[in-house]
Design a protein around this motif. Structure first.
Motif, PDB file in Angstrom:
ATOM      1  N   UNK A 255     -10.614 -15.032 -46.975  1.00  0.00           N
ATOM      2  CA  UNK A 255     -10.211 -13.891 -47.809  1.00  0.00           C
ATOM      3  C   UNK A 255      -8.701 -13.711 -47.737  1.00  0.00           C
ATOM      4  N   UNK A 256      -8.173 -12.899 -48.622  1.00  0.00           N
ATOM      5  CA  UNK A 256      -6.724 -12.672 -48.662  1.00  0.00           C
ATOM      6  C   UNK A 256      -6.292 -11.563 -47.711  1.00  0.00           C
ATOM      7  N   UNK A 257      -7.262 -10.992 -46.996  1.00  0.00           N
ATOM      8  CA  UNK A 257      -6.974  -9.869 -46.101  1.00  0.00           C
ATOM      9  C   UNK A 257      -7.572 -10.113 -44.726  1.00  0.00           C
ATOM     10  N   UNK A 258      -7.087  -9.378 -43.743  1.00  0.00           N
ATOM     11  CA  UNK A 258      -7.660  -9.396 -42.410  1.00  0.00           C
ATOM     12  C   UNK A 258      -8.967  -8.612 -42.419  1.00  0.00           C
ATOM     13  N   UNK A 259      -9.889  -9.016 -41.565  1.00  0.00           N
ATOM     14  CA  UNK A 259     -11.141  -8.291 -41.411  1.00  0.00           C
ATOM     15  C   UNK A 259     -11.155  -7.603 -40.051  1.00  0.00           C
ATOM     16  N   UNK A 260     -12.067  -6.666 -39.891  1.00  0.00           N
ATOM     17  CA  UNK A 260     -12.179  -5.953 -38.622  1.00  0.00           C
ATOM     18  C   UNK A 260     -13.624  -5.598 -38.335  1.00  0.00           C
ATOM     19  N   UNK A 261     -13.974  -5.565 -37.059  1.00  0.00           N
ATOM     20  CA  UNK A 261     -15.341  -5.246 -36.633  1.00  0.00           C
ATOM     21  C   UNK A 261     -15.367  -3.867 -35.994  1.00  0.00           C
ATOM     22  N   UNK A 262     -16.324  -3.056 -36.425  1.00  0.00           N
ATOM     23  CA  UNK A 262     -16.530  -1.708 -35.897  1.00  0.00           C
ATOM     24  C   UNK A 262     -17.824  -1.633 -35.097  1.00  0.00           C
ATOM     25  N   UNK A 263     -17.821  -0.769 -34.094  1.00  0.00           N
ATOM     26  CA  UNK A 263     -19.067  -0.379 -33.434  1.00  0.00           C
ATOM     27  C   UNK A 263     -19.266   1.108 -33.668  1.00  0.00           C
ATOM     28  N   UNK A 264     -20.416   1.456 -34.243  1.00  0.00           N
ATOM     29  CA  UNK A 264     -20.764   2.856 -34.490  1.00  0.00           C
ATOM     30  C   UNK A 264     -22.035   3.175 -33.715  1.00  0.00           C
ATOM     31  N   UNK A 265     -21.947   4.109 -32.777  1.00  0.00           N
ATOM     32  CA  UNK A 265     -23.100   4.486 -31.949  1.00  0.00           C
ATOM     33  C   UNK A 265     -23.610   5.852 -32.390  1.00  0.00           C
ATOM     34  N   UNK A 266     -24.906   5.937 -32.628  1.00  0.00           N
ATOM     35  CA  UNK A 266     -25.497   7.174 -33.127  1.00  0.00           C
ATOM     36  C   UNK A 266     -25.428   8.281 -32.074  1.00  0.00           C
ATOM     37  N   UNK A 267     -24.905   9.428 -32.479  1.00  0.00           N
ATOM     38  CA  UNK A 267     -24.784  10.585 -31.591  1.00  0.00           C
ATOM     39  C   UNK A 267     -25.934  11.564 -31.778  1.00  0.00           C
ATOM     40  N   UNK A 268     -26.919  11.170 -32.591  1.00  0.00           N
ATOM     41  CA  UNK A 268     -28.122  11.980 -32.818  1.00  0.00           C
ATOM     42  C   UNK A 268     -27.804  13.358 -33.393  1.00  0.00           C
TER      43      UNK A 268
END
Length: 256
Positions: A175-188
């Motif tokens: 791709x022409x852009x950088x990618x990034x990885x997220x972690x989302x943890x459910x807070x209920x």
């Protein structure tokens, strides 16, 4: 020999080929053995081939019939585990709680997150790869120009952590852009929001015209004259998630 799959620009397809990065992304999952895990958009199986080695109850949702057939032919363990459907139209894939992981197609990554928010009562965590700018927006805090609708809505239900960058060279085509990885943890649902659609509507309106104060952006949606002047003179990007929730509850949950 399996027919090579084709890349479809119309579906925003960029496939990971860096095996170290694939393993690194899969390793971000935090689950107990036997957990239910959904992969969104498995594509050519870059993550799938590692996920099926884990002690999980695995399913995937894939919109591209060619990839669906390729995956089941190439990885027999995936037979019966892939749902041929658009994730934005799919029914919730599991009973009970589950985890979500995926290299989210850039052209629908925000709608995918809205879909996850619709399912938030069952989604334990999300490991998602996005265009870096989108990932940064989701993780942004108040006062930032990147802070917006998806920041507030996601952080109302999940803790969000930006994990790491994924360079263009890890993909085919790059791709022409950088990618990034997220972690989302459910807070209920820590704020005990009862009506997510109404909360979402209010947040969208607040950010709809970012340069306007909340007094103008929310006029006609809530009785702005009944809210403290100091708050109504702010712009949406200046409010914390808790302040958005308090404003929503004041007018939409105050009477039960």
């Amino acid at each position: 020999m399996t027919k090579p799959y084709t890349l479809k620009k119309s579906l925003g397809q960029h496939f990971l080929h860096d095996e170290n990065m694939c393993r690194k992304i899969v390793q971000q999952l935090r689950y107990q053995p036997g957990a239910q895990v959904l992969e969104v958009g498995p594509g050519g199986g870059a993550l799938s081939k590692y996920l099926i080695e884990e002690s999980i109850d695995y399913k995937a949702v894939e919109i591209d019939k060619e990839k669906y057939e390729y995956l089941q032919h190439t990885y027999p363990a995936l037979k019966g585990r892939i749902i041929l459907q658009d994730i934005l139209q799919a029914d919730i894939p599991f009973a009970g709680r589950f985890h979500v992981i995926g290299n989210f197609p850039y052209n629908i990554s925000s709608p995918i997150m809205f879909r996850m928010l619709d399912w938030q009562e069952q989604v334990d965590e999300i490991i998602g790869m996005f265009q870096k700018e989108v990932a940064q927006r989701i993780a942004a805090g108040p006062g930032s120009k990147m802070y917006g609708i998806l920041s507030v809505l996601t952080q109302a239900y999940f803790s969000v952590e930006y994990l790491f960058d994924v360079p263009p060279g890890c993909f085919t085509p790059p791709p022409k852009v950088m990618s990034g990885v997220l972690h989302c943890a459910n807070l209920n649902n820590p704020f005990a929001i009862k009506n997510f659609p109404k909360f979402k509507q209010m947040v969208k309106m607040a950010f709809g015209q970012r340069r306007k104060t909340l007094r103008n952006a929310l006029k006609g949606f809530i009785p702005v004259q009944d809210v403290e002047k100091e708050l109504m003179d702010k712009r949406a990007e200046q409010l914390t998630v808790a302040q958005f929730v308090a404003l929503y509850k004041r007018f939409f949950e105050a009477n039960g």
